[in-house]
Design a protein around this motif. Structure first.
Motif, PDB file in Angstrom:
ATOM      1  N   ILE A 205      11.137  49.011  41.563  1.00  0.00           N
ATOM      2  CA  ILE A 205      11.799  48.522  42.763  1.00  0.00           C
ATOM      3  C   ILE A 205      11.430  47.058  42.965  1.00  0.00           C
ATOM      4  CG2 ILE A 205      12.052  48.799  45.260  1.00  0.00           C
ATOM      5  CD1 ILE A 205      11.078  51.700  44.882  1.00  0.00           C
ATOM      6  N   ILE A 206      12.429  46.242  43.205  1.00  0.00           N
ATOM      7  CA  ILE A 206      12.187  44.827  43.483  1.00  0.00           C
ATOM      8  C   ILE A 206      11.879  44.696  44.972  1.00  0.00           C
ATOM      9  CG2 ILE A 206      13.197  42.514  43.483  1.00  0.00           C
ATOM     10  CD1 ILE A 206      14.916  43.498  41.076  1.00  0.00           C
TER      11      ILE A 206
ATOM     12  N   LEU B 260       6.506  48.326  42.133  1.00  0.00           N
ATOM     13  CA  LEU B 260       7.109  47.630  43.273  1.00  0.00           C
ATOM     14  C   LEU B 260       6.693  46.176  43.157  1.00  0.00           C
ATOM     15  CD1 LEU B 260       8.665  47.851  45.939  1.00  0.00           C
ATOM     16  CD2 LEU B 260       6.521  48.466  47.047  1.00  0.00           C
ATOM     17  N   THR B 261       7.632  45.320  42.765  1.00  0.00           N
ATOM     18  CA  THR B 261       7.266  43.958  42.389  1.00  0.00           C
ATOM     19  C   THR B 261       8.315  42.934  42.803  1.00  0.00           C
ATOM     20  OG1 THR B 261       6.634  42.583  40.494  1.00  0.00           O
ATOM     21  CG2 THR B 261       8.309  44.254  40.103  1.00  0.00           C
ATOM     22  N   SER B 262       7.919  41.691  42.789  1.00  0.00           N
ATOM     23  CA  SER B 262       8.851  40.594  43.054  1.00  0.00           C
ATOM     24  C   SER B 262       9.642  40.217  41.804  1.00  0.00           C
ATOM     25  CB  SER B 262       8.091  39.353  43.545  1.00  0.00           C
ATOM     26  OG  SER B 262       7.441  39.649  44.743  1.00  0.00           O
ATOM     27  N   SER B 263       9.199  40.689  40.655  1.00  0.00           N
ATOM     28  CA  SER B 263       9.880  40.364  39.397  1.00  0.00           C
ATOM     29  C   SER B 263      11.246  41.036  39.347  1.00  0.00           C
ATOM     30  CB  SER B 263       9.040  40.853  38.206  1.00  0.00           C
ATOM     31  OG  SER B 263       9.787  40.733  37.008  1.00  0.00           O
ATOM     32  N   ASN B 264      12.259  40.270  39.014  1.00  0.00           N
ATOM     33  CA  ASN B 264      13.583  40.862  38.831  1.00  0.00           C
ATOM     34  C   ASN B 264      13.970  40.854  37.355  1.00  0.00           C
ATOM     35  OD1 ASN B 264      14.096  38.182  38.466  1.00  0.00           O
ATOM     36  ND2 ASN B 264      15.603  37.993  40.112  1.00  0.00           N
ATOM     37  N   SER B 265      12.964  40.813  36.499  1.00  0.00           N
ATOM     38  CA  SER B 265      13.178  40.804  35.050  1.00  0.00           C
ATOM     39  C   SER B 265      13.551  42.196  34.552  1.00  0.00           C
ATOM     40  CB  SER B 265      11.898  40.333  34.349  1.00  0.00           C
ATOM     41  OG  SER B 265      11.931  40.672  32.982  1.00  0.00           O
TER      42      SER B 265
END
Length: 153
Positions: A106-107, A85-90
């Protein structure tokens, strides 16, 4: 929304305290006990002593960058699924994390649908874990049945 409690104990690895608060609120619908740690070292220490049913991990942490800690967590969590669960959208991060054993990526988007998105993911993972357990049970029963047939002949 009604509490479902799919998982008994969840380890949440999140270094941002405000994000942790929002995630914990959403998780309360799906987990009985939520243990929060802010660093990979804390998570590995906890997992070496305690069993959990699910690990939810951020990617960019103070003592790890990117996906480097996912494989380490997977080894220590004794088969419990891992959700990133991260802010990265890579897309690269997502694919790499899944290759290392994460069950979902999950973004973080703390809008009105966050709890629902998290719930969908956790429901899919819970169903998958249940199916895997049932498959192992059936395989064990089939092997025992085969041995019983061979020994009776």
């Amino acid at each position: 929304m009604t509490e479902v409690h799919l998982f008994n104990k969840v380890l949440l690895l999140e270094d941002d305290s405000s994000h942790a608060l929002l995630i914990r609120r959403a998780l309360k619908l799906y987990a009985v006990d939520i243990v929060h740690v802010a660093a990979v070292a804390e998570a590995t220490s906890y997992l070496s002593k305690e069993k959990v049913d699910l690990v939810i991990s951020d990617l960019n942490l103070p003592d790890s960058r990117g996906i480097s800690h996912i494989e380490q967590l997977r080894t220590l969590c004794r088969g419990a699924p891992i959700v990133v669960l991260t802010s990265s959208n890579s897309i690269h991060d997502a694919v790499a994390a899944m290759r290392l054993g994460a069950r979902d990526f999950i973004i973080k988007n703390f809008d009105d649908s966050f709890s629902e998105v998290l719930g969908f993911s956790l429901s899919r993972i819970f169903s998958s874990v249940q199916l895997e357990q049932e498959k192992r049970k059936l395989q064990h029963e089939m092997e025992a049945f085969s041995v019983a047939i061979e020994s009776s002949q």
